[in-house]
Write a protein that holds these residues in place. Structure first.
Motif, mmCIF file in Angstrom:
data_model
loop_
_atom_site.group_PDB
_atom_site.id
_atom_site.type_symbol
_atom_site.label_atom_id
_atom_site.label_comp_id
_atom_site.label_asym_id
_atom_site.label_seq_id
_atom_site.Cartn_x
_atom_site.Cartn_y
_atom_site.Cartn_z
ATOM 1 N N GLU A 1 27.914 23.962 24.087
ATOM 2 C CA GLU A 1 27.724 22.879 25.055
ATOM 3 C C GLU A 1 26.366 22.985 25.741
ATOM 4 N N GLU A 2 25.986 24.220 26.104
ATOM 5 C CA GLU A 2 24.746 24.422 26.837
ATOM 6 C C GLU A 2 23.508 24.410 25.948
ATOM 7 N N ARG A 3 23.664 24.853 24.696
ATOM 8 C CA ARG A 3 22.520 24.970 23.791
ATOM 9 C C ARG A 3 22.828 24.275 22.462
ATOM 10 N N PRO A 4 23.026 22.975 22.464
ATOM 11 C CA PRO A 4 23.414 22.262 21.236
ATOM 12 C C PRO A 4 22.359 22.317 20.142
ATOM 13 N N GLU A 5 21.136 22.677 20.510
ATOM 14 C CA GLU A 5 20.068 22.718 19.501
ATOM 15 C C GLU A 5 20.150 23.953 18.600
ATOM 16 N N LEU A 6 20.936 24.932 18.997
ATOM 17 C CA LEU A 6 21.013 26.178 18.231
ATOM 18 C C LEU A 6 21.906 26.020 17.012
ATOM 19 N N ASP A 7 21.436 26.545 15.868
ATOM 20 C CA ASP A 7 22.293 26.601 14.688
ATOM 21 C C ASP A 7 23.102 27.906 14.755
ATOM 22 N N PRO A 8 24.032 28.129 13.813
ATOM 23 C CA PRO A 8 24.849 29.357 13.879
ATOM 24 C C PRO A 8 24.026 30.639 13.937
ATOM 25 N N ASP A 9 22.933 30.710 13.181
ATOM 26 C CA ASP A 9 22.088 31.906 13.240
ATOM 27 C C ASP A 9 21.516 32.103 14.649
ATOM 28 N N GLY A 10 21.124 31.010 15.280
ATOM 29 C CA GLY A 10 20.580 31.109 16.625
ATOM 30 C C GLY A 10 21.617 31.575 17.628
ATOM 31 N N VAL A 11 22.834 31.089 17.497
ATOM 32 C CA VAL A 11 23.913 31.526 18.388
ATOM 33 C C VAL A 11 24.223 32.992 18.149
ATOM 34 N N ALA A 12 24.274 33.390 16.875
ATOM 35 C CA ALA A 12 24.531 34.791 16.555
ATOM 36 C C ALA A 12 23.434 35.692 17.119
ATOM 37 N N ALA B 1 41.019 44.967 20.545
ATOM 38 C CA ALA B 1 39.791 44.184 20.684
ATOM 39 C C ALA B 1 40.030 42.728 20.331
ATOM 40 N N VAL B 2 40.756 42.483 19.254
ATOM 41 C CA VAL B 2 41.027 41.093 18.865
ATOM 42 C C VAL B 2 41.891 40.404 19.910
ATOM 43 N N ARG B 3 42.894 41.101 20.404
ATOM 44 C CA ARG B 3 43.771 40.517 21.436
ATOM 45 C C ARG B 3 43.014 40.206 22.715
ATOM 46 N N ARG B 4 42.203 41.143 23.141
ATOM 47 C CA ARG B 4 41.581 41.037 24.459
ATOM 48 C C ARG B 4 40.221 40.339 24.416
ATOM 49 N N LEU B 5 39.448 40.596 23.361
ATOM 50 C CA LEU B 5 38.079 40.110 23.303
ATOM 51 C C LEU B 5 37.905 38.861 22.453
ATOM 52 N N GLY B 6 38.868 38.605 21.556
ATOM 53 C CA GLY B 6 38.775 37.403 20.735
ATOM 54 C C GLY B 6 38.712 36.124 21.564
ATOM 55 N N PRO B 7 39.628 35.933 22.509
ATOM 56 C CA PRO B 7 39.563 34.737 23.349
ATOM 57 C C PRO B 7 38.266 34.652 24.155
ATOM 58 N N GLU B 8 37.759 35.798 24.605
ATOM 59 C CA GLU B 8 36.489 35.821 25.319
ATOM 60 C C GLU B 8 35.371 35.286 24.432
ATOM 61 N N ALA B 9 35.340 35.740 23.180
ATOM 62 C CA ALA B 9 34.297 35.301 22.258
ATOM 63 C C ALA B 9 34.411 33.809 21.961
ATOM 64 N N ALA B 10 35.634 33.320 21.821
ATOM 65 C CA ALA B 10 35.837 31.890 21.559
ATOM 66 C C ALA B 10 35.346 31.048 22.736
ATOM 67 N N ALA B 11 35.659 31.471 23.952
ATOM 68 C CA ALA B 11 35.225 30.737 25.139
ATOM 69 C C ALA B 11 33.706 30.757 25.270
ATOM 70 N N TRP B 12 33.106 31.904 24.964
ATOM 71 C CA TRP B 12 31.646 32.007 25.006
ATOM 72 C C TRP B 12 31.013 31.048 24.012
ATOM 73 N N HIS B 13 31.553 31.003 22.798
ATOM 74 C CA HIS B 13 30.986 30.128 21.773
ATOM 75 C C HIS B 13 31.058 28.665 22.192
ATOM 76 N N ALA B 14 32.185 28.265 22.760
ATOM 77 C CA ALA B 14 32.334 26.878 23.206
ATOM 78 C C ALA B 14 31.307 26.554 24.293
ATOM 79 N N ARG B 15 31.085 27.497 25.185
ATOM 80 C CA ARG B 15 30.131 27.273 26.269
ATOM 81 C C ARG B 15 28.701 27.188 25.739
ATOM 82 N N ILE B 16 28.354 28.083 24.829
ATOM 83 C CA ILE B 16 26.998 28.076 24.271
ATOM 84 C C ILE B 16 26.731 26.793 23.492
#
Length: 220
Positions: free
Chosen positions: A52-63, A35-50
């Motif tokens: 950028e798209e939703r800068p108003e969200l704090d960490p709780d909002g992103v979670a 999971a870490v090998r395969r899904l970790g990079p996916e999660a990192a890319a998702w976070h970077a995109r979110i």
């Protein structure tokens, strides 16, 4: 987040199933490593995109976005296989454990923790209550990694009865997925029972895990 749910990440890959079937005792460890090998990079890319798209969200909002998405997936994961009996039961709980691992890694990313970091496999096993403390989780991960590298992991069924292997595998994955009610687990494991794990049980287990993940990564 729907675009993330490709065939490559929505369910455990075939190579992982082969490892877990050959080594069911360490199935949760094999799943966490993959999971870490395969899904970790996916999660990192998702976070970077979110971000950028939703800068108003704090960490709780992103979670919150991640938890809502993967809780919804968990509700339907029990019907993924469409198969009855023992093989279908094992597939269902495996998909649920995989979905929950994706969620934890996305929550980690939401709070600024590297979801592809090696230590996330340890986090998964502790948060999913496979191991009580990080030290024993790391030891078990080391054993599983060594067995993964060993060629015998990929050489077939090792002569053991298939039903016994699948039963052990299913119970280990059910433990990882938080499916702890014995009657439900064994009912789902009985060949021919055709009982699909209730969506409420999947949802409850996933929400509990989400809360533990939030508390853990808020502190890191």
């Amino acid at each position: 987040m729907k675009q993330q749910d490709s065939a490559e990440t929505a369910a455990p890959p075939g190579t992982l199933w082969a490892r877990m079937k050959a080594d069911p005792q360490y199935a949760p460890e094999h799943l966490a490593l993959e999971a870490v090998r395969r899904l970790g990079p996916e999660a990192a890319a998702w976070h970077a995109r979110i971000r950028e798209e939703r800068p108003e969200l704090d960490p709780d909002g992103v979670a919150n976005l991640a938890v809502k998405h993967f809780t919804t997936l968990a509700r339907v994961s029990g019907a993924v296989s469409g198969a009855a009996g023992l093989p279908g039961a094992v597939l269902d709980v495996g998909v649920l454990a995989w979905t929950q691992s994706r969620m934890v890694l996305h929550v980690a990313a939401a709070y600024g923790t590297d979801p592809a970091g090696q230590e996330r496999a340890t986090d998964l096993l502790v948060l999913q209550r496979v191991h009580k403390v990080a030290e024993t989780a790391r030891t078990a991960l080391g054993v599983a990694a060594g067995r993964e590298r060993a060629s015998r992991i990929f050489t077939g069924d090792s002569g053991r009865p298939l039903a016994g292997v699948l039963m052990k595998l299913g119970l280990k994955l059910a433990q990882m997925a938080g499916v702890r009610a014995a009657k439900r687990v064994f009912a789902k494991m009985v060949p021919g029972a055709g009982i699909i794990l209730g969506t409420w049980a999947n949802s409850a287990a996933t929400k509990d895990l989400a809360q533990r993940a939030r508390e853990h990564y808020r502190k890191t």
